[in-house]
Scaffold this motif. Structure first.
Motif, PDB file in Angstrom:
ATOM      1  N   ILE A   5       0.854  -1.181   0.000  1.00  0.00           N
ATOM      2  CA  ILE A   5       0.000   0.000   0.000  1.00  0.00           C
ATOM      3  C   ILE A   5       0.889   1.230   0.000  1.00  0.00           C
ATOM      4  N   LYS A   8      -1.169   8.048  -1.686  1.00  0.00           N
ATOM      5  CA  LYS A   8      -1.584   8.608  -2.970  1.00  0.00           C
ATOM      6  C   LYS A   8      -0.931   9.960  -3.250  1.00  0.00           C
ATOM      7  N   ASP A  47     -11.582   1.075   2.511  1.00  0.00           N
ATOM      8  CA  ASP A  47     -10.438   1.291   3.389  1.00  0.00           C
ATOM      9  C   ASP A  47      -9.672  -0.008   3.561  1.00  0.00           C
ATOM     10  N   HIS A 106      -8.906   4.950   2.065  1.00  0.00           N
ATOM     11  CA  HIS A 106      -8.815   4.804   0.610  1.00  0.00           C
ATOM     12  C   HIS A 106      -8.649   6.145  -0.110  1.00  0.00           C
ATOM     13  N   GLU A 107      -9.055   7.232   0.520  1.00  0.00           N
ATOM     14  CA  GLU A 107      -8.894   8.543  -0.104  1.00  0.00           C
ATOM     15  C   GLU A 107      -7.420   8.946  -0.172  1.00  0.00           C
ATOM     16  N   SER A 110      -3.462   3.712  -1.624  1.00  0.00           N
ATOM     17  CA  SER A 110      -3.864   2.809  -2.708  1.00  0.00           C
ATOM     18  C   SER A 110      -3.018   1.545  -2.652  1.00  0.00           C
ATOM     19  N   LYS A 112      -1.060  -1.604  -4.490  1.00  0.00           N
ATOM     20  CA  LYS A 112      -0.344  -1.922  -5.724  1.00  0.00           C
ATOM     21  C   LYS A 112       0.154  -3.360  -5.637  1.00  0.00           C
TER      22      LYS A 112
END
Length: 143
Positions: A5, A8, A47, A106-107, A110, A112
């Motif tokens: 994670i 962002k 989330d 989650h805002e 992210s 990967k």
């Protein structure tokens, strides 16, 4: 396949490598880890949930009021974890009457995938941490 994670805002990795599981049942887990190390899950809001031991490069928020709880931070309150870029990325929950975990929002975060095992190879290598960091940055940008 392993996942990780990232923030962002700055793109930095904020977890160790993880495997996805179904969100466990919270009942009866007061004072115990919700997830085993190396696992993550996603709730219905998007989330991410990780074990407290699986955070990487996250710091506690300088506002001590965000750490309030009986024996540790409760489920209620503002984010108490920040990325190195100062983004408020999540909340550690480790009070005695709740399961222990970190929720990454989650805002701000992210997930990967380490598709070819490149990141795992870097992290498992015997080179210095500085060299690992440099190689990880190059790997994330496809170099």
């Amino acid at each position: 396949m392993k996942h990780f994670i990232t923030c962002k805002f700055c793109g930095k990795r904020v977890t160790v490598l993880l495997s996805n599981i179904v969100l466990p049942d919270f009942r009866g887990l007061g004072g115990e880890p919700l997830l085993a190390s190396g696992q993550y899950c996603i709730d219905s809001d998007g989330d991410f949930y990780i074990a407290i031991t699986d955070k990487h490069g996250l710091k506690y928020h300088p506002d001590d009021n965000r750490m309030i709880g009986c024996c540790g931070p409760s489920n209620e309150g503002l984010p108490n974890l920040i990325c190195s870029c100062k983004s408020e990325i999540g909340r550690e929950i480790s009070d005695c009457n709740t399961p222990h975990f970190i929720r990454l929002f989650h805002e701000v975060a992210s997930v990967k995938a380490d598709h070819n095992g490149g990141l795992e190879a870097i992290l498992c290598s015997t080179i210095s941490d500085e060299e690992k960091t440099a190689l990880e940055i190059l790997w994330q940008y496809g170099q």
